[in-house]
Design a protein around this motif. Structure first.
Motif, PDB file in Angstrom:
ATOM      1  N   ALA A 131       0.828  -1.204   0.000  1.00 42.61           N
ATOM      2  CA  ALA A 131       0.000   0.000   0.000  1.00 42.61           C
ATOM      3  C   ALA A 131       0.866   1.259   0.000  1.00 42.61           C
ATOM      4  O   ALA A 131       0.563   2.230  -0.702  1.00 42.61           O
ATOM      5  N   TYR A 132       1.956   1.233   0.756  1.00 48.01           N
ATOM      6  CA  TYR A 132       2.855   2.387   0.809  1.00 48.01           C
ATOM      7  C   TYR A 132       3.529   2.622  -0.545  1.00 48.01           C
ATOM      8  O   TYR A 132       3.602   3.759  -1.023  1.00 48.01           O
ATOM      9  N   LYS A 133       4.011   1.553  -1.181  1.00 49.73           N
ATOM     10  CA  LYS A 133       4.655   1.698  -2.492  1.00 49.73           C
ATOM     11  C   LYS A 133       3.646   2.164  -3.539  1.00 49.73           C
ATOM     12  O   LYS A 133       3.975   2.954  -4.423  1.00 49.73           O
ATOM     13  N   PHE A 134       2.425   1.675  -3.452  1.00 50.68           N
ATOM     14  CA  PHE A 134       1.380   2.117  -4.371  1.00 50.68           C
ATOM     15  C   PHE A 134       1.091   3.596  -4.176  1.00 50.68           C
ATOM     16  O   PHE A 134       0.957   4.346  -5.138  1.00 50.68           O
ATOM     17  N   TYR A 135       1.018   4.031  -2.919  1.00 48.80           N
ATOM     18  CA  TYR A 135       0.796   5.443  -2.603  1.00 48.80           C
ATOM     19  C   TYR A 135       1.917   6.298  -3.178  1.00 48.80           C
ATOM     20  O   TYR A 135       1.665   7.348  -3.779  1.00 48.80           O
ATOM     21  N   LEU A 136       3.168   5.861  -3.010  1.00 51.32           N
ATOM     22  CA  LEU A 136       4.297   6.623  -3.545  1.00 51.32           C
ATOM     23  C   LEU A 136       4.243   6.720  -5.067  1.00 51.32           C
ATOM     24  O   LEU A 136       4.548   7.767  -5.641  1.00 51.32           O
ATOM     25  N   SER A 137       3.847   5.634  -5.732  1.00 51.48           N
ATOM     26  CA  SER A 137       3.779   5.677  -7.199  1.00 51.48           C
ATOM     27  C   SER A 137       2.662   6.611  -7.674  1.00 51.48           C
ATOM     28  O   SER A 137       2.818   7.304  -8.676  1.00 51.48           O
ATOM     29  N   VAL A 138       1.546   6.656  -6.956  1.00 49.72           N
ATOM     30  CA  VAL A 138       0.454   7.561  -7.328  1.00 49.72           C
ATOM     31  C   VAL A 138       0.879   9.010  -7.125  1.00 49.72           C
ATOM     32  O   VAL A 138       0.627   9.870  -7.979  1.00 49.72           O
ATOM     33  N   LYS A 150       3.960  10.169  -7.137  1.00 49.77           N
ATOM     34  CA  LYS A 150       4.988  10.481  -8.140  1.00 49.77           C
ATOM     35  C   LYS A 150       4.350  10.768  -9.500  1.00 49.77           C
ATOM     36  O   LYS A 150       4.727  11.705 -10.191  1.00 49.77           O
ATOM     37  N   LYS A 151       3.349   9.965  -9.868  1.00 51.01           N
ATOM     38  CA  LYS A 151       2.670  10.181 -11.143  1.00 51.01           C
ATOM     39  C   LYS A 151       1.912  11.496 -11.135  1.00 51.01           C
ATOM     40  O   LYS A 151       1.909  12.237 -12.124  1.00 51.01           O
ATOM     41  N   ASP A 152       1.281  11.820 -10.020  1.00 51.09           N
ATOM     42  CA  ASP A 152       0.540  13.069  -9.897  1.00 51.09           C
ATOM     43  C   ASP A 152       1.471  14.275 -10.005  1.00 51.09           C
ATOM     44  O   ASP A 152       1.148  15.252 -10.680  1.00 51.09           O
ATOM     45  N   GLU A 153       2.627  14.197  -9.362  1.00 51.61           N
ATOM     46  CA  GLU A 153       3.591  15.296  -9.449  1.00 51.61           C
ATOM     47  C   GLU A 153       4.139  15.443 -10.864  1.00 51.61           C
ATOM     48  O   GLU A 153       4.350  16.551 -11.341  1.00 51.61           O
ATOM     49  N   ALA A 154       4.365  14.316 -11.540  1.00 57.17           N
ATOM     50  CA  ALA A 154       4.858  14.371 -12.916  1.00 57.17           C
ATOM     51  C   ALA A 154       3.809  14.993 -13.832  1.00 57.17           C
ATOM     52  O   ALA A 154       4.148  15.766 -14.735  1.00 57.17           O
ATOM     53  N   ASP A 155       2.539  14.682 -13.599  1.00 56.15           N
ATOM     54  CA  ASP A 155       1.471  15.272 -14.405  1.00 56.15           C
ATOM     55  C   ASP A 155       1.372  16.775 -14.178  1.00 56.15           C
ATOM     56  O   ASP A 155       1.136  17.541 -15.102  1.00 56.15           O
ATOM     57  N   LYS A 156       1.565  17.205 -12.933  1.00 57.33           N
ATOM     58  CA  LYS A 156       1.492  18.628 -12.627  1.00 57.33           C
ATOM     59  C   LYS A 156       2.639  19.389 -13.281  1.00 57.33           C
ATOM     60  O   LYS A 156       2.446  20.485 -13.808  1.00 57.33           O
ATOM     61  N   THR A 157       3.846  18.834 -13.248  1.00 55.86           N
ATOM     62  CA  THR A 157       4.984  19.537 -13.850  1.00 55.86           C
ATOM     63  C   THR A 157       4.860  19.554 -15.366  1.00 55.86           C
ATOM     64  O   THR A 157       5.245  20.537 -15.997  1.00 55.86           O
ATOM     65  N   ASP A 158       4.323  18.513 -15.954  1.00 51.16           N
ATOM     66  CA  ASP A 158       4.131  18.503 -17.404  1.00 51.16           C
ATOM     67  C   ASP A 158       3.056  19.486 -17.820  1.00 51.16           C
ATOM     68  O   ASP A 158       3.131  20.095 -18.885  1.00 51.16           O
ATOM     69  N   LYS A 159       2.046  19.655 -16.983  1.00 53.63           N
ATOM     70  CA  LYS A 159       0.943  20.543 -17.308  1.00 53.63           C
ATOM     71  C   LYS A 159       1.379  22.008 -17.271  1.00 53.63           C
ATOM     72  O   LYS A 159       0.943  22.818 -18.078  1.00 53.63           O
ATOM     73  N   HIS A 160       2.246  22.335 -16.321  1.00 52.72           N
ATOM     74  CA  HIS A 160       2.670  23.714 -16.152  1.00 52.72           C
ATOM     75  C   HIS A 160       3.935  24.061 -16.942  1.00 52.72           C
ATOM     76  O   HIS A 160       4.362  25.200 -16.936  1.00 52.72           O
ATOM     77  N   LYS A 161       4.509  23.087 -17.584  1.00 53.91           N
ATOM     78  CA  LYS A 161       5.728  23.345 -18.338  1.00 53.91           C
ATOM     79  C   LYS A 161       5.381  24.111 -19.614  1.00 53.91           C
ATOM     80  O   LYS A 161       4.522  23.699 -20.380  1.00 53.91           O
ATOM     81  N   LYS A 162       6.060  25.188 -19.815  1.00 54.89           N
ATOM     82  CA  LYS A 162       5.822  26.011 -20.982  1.00 54.89           C
ATOM     83  C   LYS A 162       6.684  25.499 -22.130  1.00 54.89           C
ATOM     84  O   LYS A 162       7.876  25.268 -21.962  1.00 54.89           O
TER      85      LYS A 162
END
Length: 89
Positions: free
Chosen positions: A61-68, A70-82
């Protein structure tokens, strides 16, 4: 049609998640059952087996939480990247 496909996908992921959470506990308890059947170990062996199984489920459960996260942070940085002229490739 897309809602039906999303529903099936989410149900499948929920089943996979549930199976992955319960499997370590069942494996540890099955090993404890085998140990009590084939060795003179007492029934007390189920207690540490239960806690080790919960530990394995908690680790998943902890590793799954970390992967979610990490994916959420990657999506946020890709969304805001100009995208500039030289960085679009």
């Amino acid at each position: 049609m897309k809602k039906g496909a999303d529903f099936i996908k989410n149900i499948t992921l929920l089943g996979q998640f549930s199976f992955s959470l319960i499997t370590p506990l069942l494996l540890c308890l099955a090993f404890c059952w085998w140990l009590t059947a084939h060795t003179p170990a007492g029934g007390w062996i189920y207690i540490p087996g239960f806690f080790f199984g919960l530990g394995g489920s908690g680790m998943f459960a902890y590793k799954f939480y970390l992967s979610v996260i990490k994916k959420d942070e990657a999506d946020k940085t890709d969304k805001h990247k100009k995208i500039s002229f030289n960085d679009h490739l």
